[in-house]
Design a protein around this motif. Structure first.
Motif, PDB file in Angstrom:
ATOM      1  N   SER A 196      20.157   1.191  22.768  1.00  0.00           N
ATOM      2  CA  SER A 196      21.010   0.899  23.881  1.00  0.00           C
ATOM      3  C   SER A 196      20.566  -0.542  23.982  1.00  0.00           C
ATOM      4  CB  SER A 196      20.213   1.526  25.125  1.00  0.00           C
ATOM      5  OG  SER A 196      18.919   0.959  25.425  1.00  0.00           O
ATOM      6  N   GLY A 197      21.530  -1.284  24.904  1.00  0.00           N
ATOM      7  CA  GLY A 197      21.595  -2.675  25.048  1.00  0.00           C
ATOM      8  C   GLY A 197      21.546  -3.526  23.644  1.00  0.00           C
ATOM      9  N   LEU A 198      22.473  -3.114  22.821  1.00  0.00           N
ATOM     10  CA  LEU A 198      22.557  -4.286  21.627  1.00  0.00           C
ATOM     11  C   LEU A 198      23.149  -5.558  21.941  1.00  0.00           C
ATOM     12  CD1 LEU A 198      24.547  -1.695  19.229  1.00  0.00           C
ATOM     13  CD2 LEU A 198      22.180  -2.388  19.107  1.00  0.00           C
ATOM     14  N   ALA A 238      23.621   3.835  24.035  1.00  0.00           N
ATOM     15  CA  ALA A 238      23.629   4.238  25.284  1.00  0.00           C
ATOM     16  C   ALA A 238      23.891   2.677  26.156  1.00  0.00           C
ATOM     17  CB  ALA A 238      22.210   4.919  25.642  1.00  0.00           C
ATOM     18  N   GLY A 239      25.053   2.345  26.043  1.00  0.00           N
ATOM     19  CA  GLY A 239      25.513   1.174  26.844  1.00  0.00           C
ATOM     20  C   GLY A 239      25.009  -0.078  26.464  1.00  0.00           C
ATOM     21  N   ASN A 240      25.633  -1.031  27.310  1.00  0.00           N
ATOM     22  CA  ASN A 240      25.544  -2.589  27.120  1.00  0.00           C
ATOM     23  C   ASN A 240      25.428  -2.999  25.808  1.00  0.00           C
ATOM     24  OD1 ASN A 240      25.451  -2.318  29.943  1.00  0.00           O
ATOM     25  ND2 ASN A 240      23.147  -2.907  29.821  1.00  0.00           N
ATOM     26  N   THR A 241      26.519  -2.553  25.093  1.00  0.00           N
ATOM     27  CA  THR A 241      26.803  -2.773  23.488  1.00  0.00           C
ATOM     28  C   THR A 241      27.468  -4.376  23.524  1.00  0.00           C
ATOM     29  OG1 THR A 241      27.188  -0.625  23.082  1.00  0.00           O
ATOM     30  CG2 THR A 241      27.908  -2.271  21.648  1.00  0.00           C
ATOM     31  N   VAL A 242      28.276  -4.701  24.452  1.00  0.00           N
ATOM     32  CA  VAL A 242      28.936  -5.873  24.590  1.00  0.00           C
ATOM     33  C   VAL A 242      27.981  -7.008  25.196  1.00  0.00           C
ATOM     34  CG1 VAL A 242      30.896  -7.266  25.239  1.00  0.00           C
ATOM     35  CG2 VAL A 242      31.134  -4.973  24.549  1.00  0.00           C
ATOM     36  N   LYS A 243      27.435  -6.782  26.115  1.00  0.00           N
ATOM     37  CA  LYS A 243      26.529  -7.546  26.816  1.00  0.00           C
ATOM     38  C   LYS A 243      25.597  -6.963  27.765  1.00  0.00           C
ATOM     39  CE  LYS A 243      29.847  -8.833  30.504  1.00  0.00           C
ATOM     40  NZ  LYS A 243      30.350  -9.580  31.245  1.00  0.00           N
ATOM     41  N   ASN A 244      24.436  -7.494  28.168  1.00  0.00           N
ATOM     42  CA  ASN A 244      23.397  -6.861  28.824  1.00  0.00           C
ATOM     43  C   ASN A 244      23.158  -7.305  30.366  1.00  0.00           C
ATOM     44  OD1 ASN A 244      21.797  -4.816  28.067  1.00  0.00           O
ATOM     45  ND2 ASN A 244      20.795  -5.902  26.588  1.00  0.00           N
ATOM     46  N   THR A 247      24.746 -12.689  33.394  1.00  0.00           N
ATOM     47  CA  THR A 247      24.482 -14.246  32.936  1.00  0.00           C
ATOM     48  C   THR A 247      25.090 -14.412  31.595  1.00  0.00           C
ATOM     49  OG1 THR A 247      22.352 -13.748  32.308  1.00  0.00           O
ATOM     50  CG2 THR A 247      22.709 -14.577  34.552  1.00  0.00           C
ATOM     51  N   SER A 248      25.231 -13.433  30.821  1.00  0.00           N
ATOM     52  CA  SER A 248      25.513 -13.763  29.019  1.00  0.00           C
ATOM     53  C   SER A 248      27.089 -13.459  29.090  1.00  0.00           C
ATOM     54  CB  SER A 248      24.947 -12.663  28.453  1.00  0.00           C
ATOM     55  OG  SER A 248      25.488 -11.307  28.759  1.00  0.00           O
ATOM     56  N   GLN A 249      27.787 -13.422  30.229  1.00  0.00           N
ATOM     57  CA  GLN A 249      29.352 -13.344  30.431  1.00  0.00           C
ATOM     58  C   GLN A 249      30.010 -14.705  29.802  1.00  0.00           C
ATOM     59  OE1 GLN A 249      30.880 -12.526  33.950  1.00  0.00           O
ATOM     60  NE2 GLN A 249      32.859 -12.172  33.416  1.00  0.00           N
ATOM     61  N   PHE A 417      17.649  -3.124  22.757  1.00  0.00           N
ATOM     62  CA  PHE A 417      17.658  -3.297  21.695  1.00  0.00           C
ATOM     63  C   PHE A 417      17.384  -4.933  21.270  1.00  0.00           C
ATOM     64  CE2 PHE A 417      18.801  -4.449  17.164  1.00  0.00           C
ATOM     65  CZ  PHE A 417      18.046  -3.387  16.341  1.00  0.00           C
ATOM     66  N   ASP A 418      18.080  -5.694  22.395  1.00  0.00           N
ATOM     67  CA  ASP A 418      17.968  -7.116  22.121  1.00  0.00           C
ATOM     68  C   ASP A 418      16.686  -7.687  22.464  1.00  0.00           C
ATOM     69  OD1 ASP A 418      18.197  -6.811  24.922  1.00  0.00           O
ATOM     70  OD2 ASP A 418      19.567  -8.374  25.258  1.00  0.00           O
TER      71      ASP A 418
END
Length: 441
Positions: A196-198, A238-244, A247-249, A417-418
């Motif tokens: 999750s959280g890539l 499990a989610g947040n593959t694009v961003k976490n 603020t990272s938008q 993961f990040d």
């Protein structure tokens, strides 16, 4: 043997060995989250009513077994009992002044009150109540721990009404874990990988991501490891593959488009090597209300064409090799922490409690955005899972939980993961679980 024959023989010997990845039976059971109609003209009270009606049926036999012949009554009938000990069944509600409120947001927008940033909704003025379809009563007594009261949890309480109209709680009873579909034995050596959280908008060029892809696709390690990895039959993201986080938008739609293109290429490369199930997360391009819908195929044109790629909902319910799996991308547990203020309690403990509550996200719709279903509460656990996970946590944790009716559930906290560079491996045969780190530290 002449030189040409020796050369051909050597070439044949040096040819790399190839391994074929094992396949697994897969069923997505989360289509109910998409196919059920929402009605935005309805009040959210319909969800609570449906929840209480269904879970009351599960509670009554447990209450009778625990407290035998004590009378079960409605809140409206308490005044007739004259302080007699009784049982009431209802939905917990915690009054919290710092919960999200549209009226407060409007007043702050017009500077009618000073804004206050808080990490949770708790204050010393919080009050616990139990409500049924008609009335609400305040709960008091030594058995009432205000921090452990979670709005939306259906339960039964034993006690009596005080002269001041409050209810003195002497004991609790919750619906308990749902029954198992079956208790059959499993002989598969196949495995799952959970991540999750890539956060690929900020993490796409990291060494950890590269090592993870090489490992999963069989391009890393010796022959023994590569052969062993053929038993990995599916990757669940499990989610947040694009961003976490917000603020990272990315600053422009063009930049976001480039990120989505990279995500599509990344997922399609993985899906050519291993079956992939993709869940959206809080900061992914999906609806904010739970259940979040799958990534639209137009966002992932390359991946969506592949049979081995499945875009699904959050929360997600599925069955792999006969194992029932339930998981979320993290919003349900994060919201429980905000409601309780209990930051020291592990996500694993909240997973365990939600098994006993028989509900995936009880704080919806009170403090967790949810689509307005009115005929049925879709987040009730109808069957006991074999694997129950939550994504986007701070660290990896796991526990093999055993229920009163021989239910066995593998609870898993899947870390971001990040920040951890960690994935989780689950053996579908014995539910043994371990983590693998791709960090260079």
């Amino acid at each position: 043997m002449n030189k040409e024959k020796r050369k051909n023989t050597a070439t044949r010997k040096e040819k790399p060995e190839t391994f074929e990845r094992k396949q697994a039976e897969y069923r997505d059971l989360s289509k109910k989250f998409i196919n059920t109609k929402s009605d935005y003209s309805k009040q959210f009270s319909h969800i609570y009513s449906a929840r209480l009606t269904e879970l009351r049926e599960a509670l009554i036999p447990r209450v009778k077994a625990k407290w035998e012949n004590i009378l079960i009554v409605k809140l409206a009938d308490l005044e007739k009992l004259e302080n007699q000990q009784c049982i009431i069944i209802g939905t917990l509600y915690k009054h919290q002044q710092w919960k999200p409120s549209i009226l407060r947001e409007l007043s702050e927008e017009h500077q009618l009150s000073a804004s206050c940033s808080k990490p949770n909704y708790c204050s010393e003025k919080d009050q616990p109540f139990l409500e049924d379809e008609m009335l609400r009563i305040k709960l008091v007594g030594e058995q009432v721990d205000i921090k452990q009261i979670i709005t939306g949890v259906v339960c039964a309480v034993l006690g009596n009404e005080n002269s001041d109209g409050t209810f003195l709680v002497k004991d609790w009873c919750f619906p308990g874990c749902a029954p198992k579909e079956s208790l059959k034995e499993y002989t598969s050596q196949k495995r799952l990988v959970l991540v999750s959280g890539l956060n690929l908008s900020n993490n796409c060029e990291s060494l950890g991501i590269s090592l993870f892809v090489e490992w999963l696709c069989g391009m890393a390690g010796n022959i023994t490891m590569q052969k062993d990895n053929t038993f990995i039959v599916r990757l669940i993201i499990a989610g947040n593959t694009v961003k976490n986080n917000d603020t990272s938008q990315t600053s422009t739609s063009k930049e976001l488009g480039e990120v989505i293109k990279f995500v599509d290429m990344f997922l399609s490369n993985l899906a050519t090597c291993c079956s992939v199930t993709l869940m959206p997360g809080e900061h992914d391009p999906s609806n904010a209300m739970l259940p979040q819908r799958p990534f639209h195929p137009c966002l992932l044109p390359k991946s969506s064409r592949l049979e081995s790629f499945k875009s699904t909902t959050n929360p997600w319910v599925g069955k792999i090799e006969g194992r029932v799996i339930i998981g979320s991308s993290g919003q349900s547990i994060q919201d429980i922490v905000k409601v309780t203020g209990e930051t020291d309690i592990s996500p694993i403990e909240w997973l365990e409690k939600s098994l006993l509550w028989r509900h995936i996200c009880p704080t919806a719709p009170d403090t967790l955005l949810v689509c307005p279903y009115y005929e049925k509460d879709l987040f009730i656990m109808e069957t006991c899972p074999d694997i129950y996970f939550v994504g986007n946590t701070d660290k990896f944790e796991t526990k093999l939980w055993k229920g009163d009716e021989n239910q066995i559930v593998r609870l898993i906290s899947v870390p971001r993961f990040d920040t951890t560079q960690t994935a989780v491996i689950v053996n579908l045969d014995n539910l043994d679980t371990q983590y693998i780190s791709f960090s260079n530290i």
